[in-house]
Design an enzyme around this catalytic site. Structure first.
Site, PDB file in Angstrom:
ATOM      1  N   ALA A 237       0.822  -1.211   0.000  1.00 19.50           N
ATOM      2  CA  ALA A 237       0.000   0.000   0.000  1.00 19.50           C
ATOM      3  C   ALA A 237       0.861   1.267   0.000  1.00 19.50           C
ATOM      4  O   ALA A 237       2.094   1.208   0.060  1.00 19.50           O
ATOM      5  CB  ALA A 237      -0.941  -0.012   1.196  1.00 19.50           C
ATOM      6  N   HIS A 238       0.170   2.414  -0.051  1.00 16.63           N
ATOM      7  CA  HIS A 238       0.882   3.689  -0.170  1.00 16.63           C
ATOM      8  C   HIS A 238       1.754   3.982   1.056  1.00 16.63           C
ATOM      9  O   HIS A 238       1.402   3.683   2.186  1.00 16.63           O
ATOM     10  CB  HIS A 238      -0.090   4.849  -0.424  1.00 16.63           C
ATOM     11  CG  HIS A 238      -1.187   4.987   0.587  1.00 16.63           C
ATOM     12  ND1 HIS A 238      -2.318   5.724   0.352  1.00 16.63           N
ATOM     13  CD2 HIS A 238      -1.353   4.480   1.816  1.00 16.63           C
ATOM     14  CE1 HIS A 238      -3.110   5.676   1.406  1.00 16.63           C
ATOM     15  NE2 HIS A 238      -2.544   4.928   2.297  1.00 16.63           N
ATOM     16  N   ASN A 239       2.924   4.555   0.753  1.00 19.90           N
ATOM     17  CA  ASN A 239       3.888   5.015   1.759  1.00 19.90           C
ATOM     18  C   ASN A 239       4.490   3.903   2.608  1.00 19.90           C
ATOM     19  O   ASN A 239       5.074   4.160   3.657  1.00 19.90           O
ATOM     20  CB  ASN A 239       3.263   6.084   2.664  1.00 19.90           C
ATOM     21  CG  ASN A 239       2.841   7.310   1.888  1.00 19.90           C
ATOM     22  OD1 ASN A 239       1.650   7.553   1.709  1.00 19.90           O
ATOM     23  ND2 ASN A 239       3.794   8.072   1.392  1.00 19.90           N
TER      24      ASN A 239
END
Length: 345
Positions: A237-239
């Site tokens: 997922a993001h980051n």
């Protein structure tokens, strides 16, 4: 075709017994190997096949050497030596260079001379493909994406805009790198999309498996450090940040802003909740769910192993009774220790 002597010299392990001129055409398991093939013993459960193998040589450790009746390569790490030997017989990627007539390449893309862009692939404006890059068929390289030297997209890979891949990155079919993260805000019951303004940075010597997705960051980048190995059908997922030389098996899911340390191993189906920190040198066994940060190196597990159906039904029934049993136990303890208030729960 290679000889046993050439193989031994290449991997730096002396050959014990046999003729260095013996031809070798490939690798095989102990039980299926024929003369002209080299085999290996890594898992002790296959030791039973060692005495009858027809392999021309076997890669094994010193503890198994006395049981081997064919030439051998004895090493402290048979798994790694086998990997190097198998690589000698792995088919090489295509050596064709240029741009296939059906590919669509922006005139503003920077394409090194020694690259290959395969059939029906798209390279968008401002993208950079360094020396030795191979873009297989039906791939998309987005605007201003950078593919480091000797990186290979096997087929049907999407590298979205602004993504940066390091050198010698291998991406298997169907992978998507740089898709939008799952960023949403709730406005009185309706979801409002949060723009994903970050990117993805992938280090050198990373391998990304088939149909794996790596989301771009919300503001800062999602980062996959050097030497990381991602299996098939993984969701990053993001980051998220994954530390160098970690390995994640199939169907792992990492939620947003989690940080995985260096030299970690996550078994198949592991789930990691968002915003957690996993220390370096952590191993998490398959199907485990991580809901708290892990601050110390070690092996962690949380899954229940499979049981016969009838036994599992009994276990499940008892689990549903667990709260009531605990209450009754606490009440009994309080009654037993009623004369000593310090021992009451």
């Amino acid at each position: 075709m290679r000889t046993l002597g050439e193989i031994a010299e290449t991997v730096g392990v002396p050959l014990r017994g046999g003729d260095v001129a013996t031809p070798v055409t490939g690798v095989a398991t102990l039980q299926s190997a024929k003369p002209g093939q080299i085999s290996f013993l890594i898992n002790p459960r296959y030791r039973q096949y060692l005495s009858n193998t027809q392999a021309s040589a076997v890669i094994l450790s010193q503890r198994d050497a006395d049981s081997c009746c064919v030439p051998m390569l004895v090493t402290d790490n048979p798994h790694v030596v086998y990997a190097h030997v198998a690589a000698l017989f792995a088919p090489a990627p295509p050596t064709t260079r240029g741009i296939h007539p059906t590919a669509c390449v922006s005139p503003t893309a920077q394409i090194a001379d020694a690259t290959w862009i395969g059939p029906h692939s798209v390279v968008e404006a401002g993208a950079v493909l360094e020396e030795g890059v191979i873009v297989g068929p039906h791939c998309v390289v987005g605007e201003f994406a950078v593919l480091g030297s000797n990186t290979r997209l096997v087929a049907s890979v999407t590298v979205c805009h602004g993504v940066r891949l390091g050198q010698r990155v291998l991406v298997h079919p169907g992978a998507v790198i740089g898709s939008d993260g799952f960023g949403l805000a709730n406005d009185h019951g309706q979801w409002v999309k949060i723009p994903q303004l970050g990117g993805v940075q992938v280090g050198d010597d990373v391998e990304i498996g088939a149909n794996t997705t790596v989301d771009r960051g919300t503001l800062e980048d999602t980062i996959i450090e050097q030497g990381v190995k991602l299996d098939n059908q993984i969701q990053i997922a993001h980051n998220v940040r994954i530390g160098a030389h970690s390995a994640l098996a199939g169907c792992v899911g990492i939620a947003g802003s989690a940080r995985i340390g260096r030299h970690c191993v996550l078994g198949g189906g592991v789930g990691v909740a968002g915003h957690l920190d996993i220390a370096d040198h952590v191993q998490i066994t398959g199907m485990s769910l991580v809901t708290d940060s892990l601050t110390e190196a070690g092996v962690y597990s949380s899954s229940l192993p499979v049981q016969p159906h009838r036994r599992w039904n009994k276990i499940s029934a008892r689990l549903r009774q667990l709260d009531g049993l605990a209450r009754r136990l606490f009440a009994l303890e309080n009654k037993c220790f009623s004369d000593d208030p310090t021992k009451r729960r």
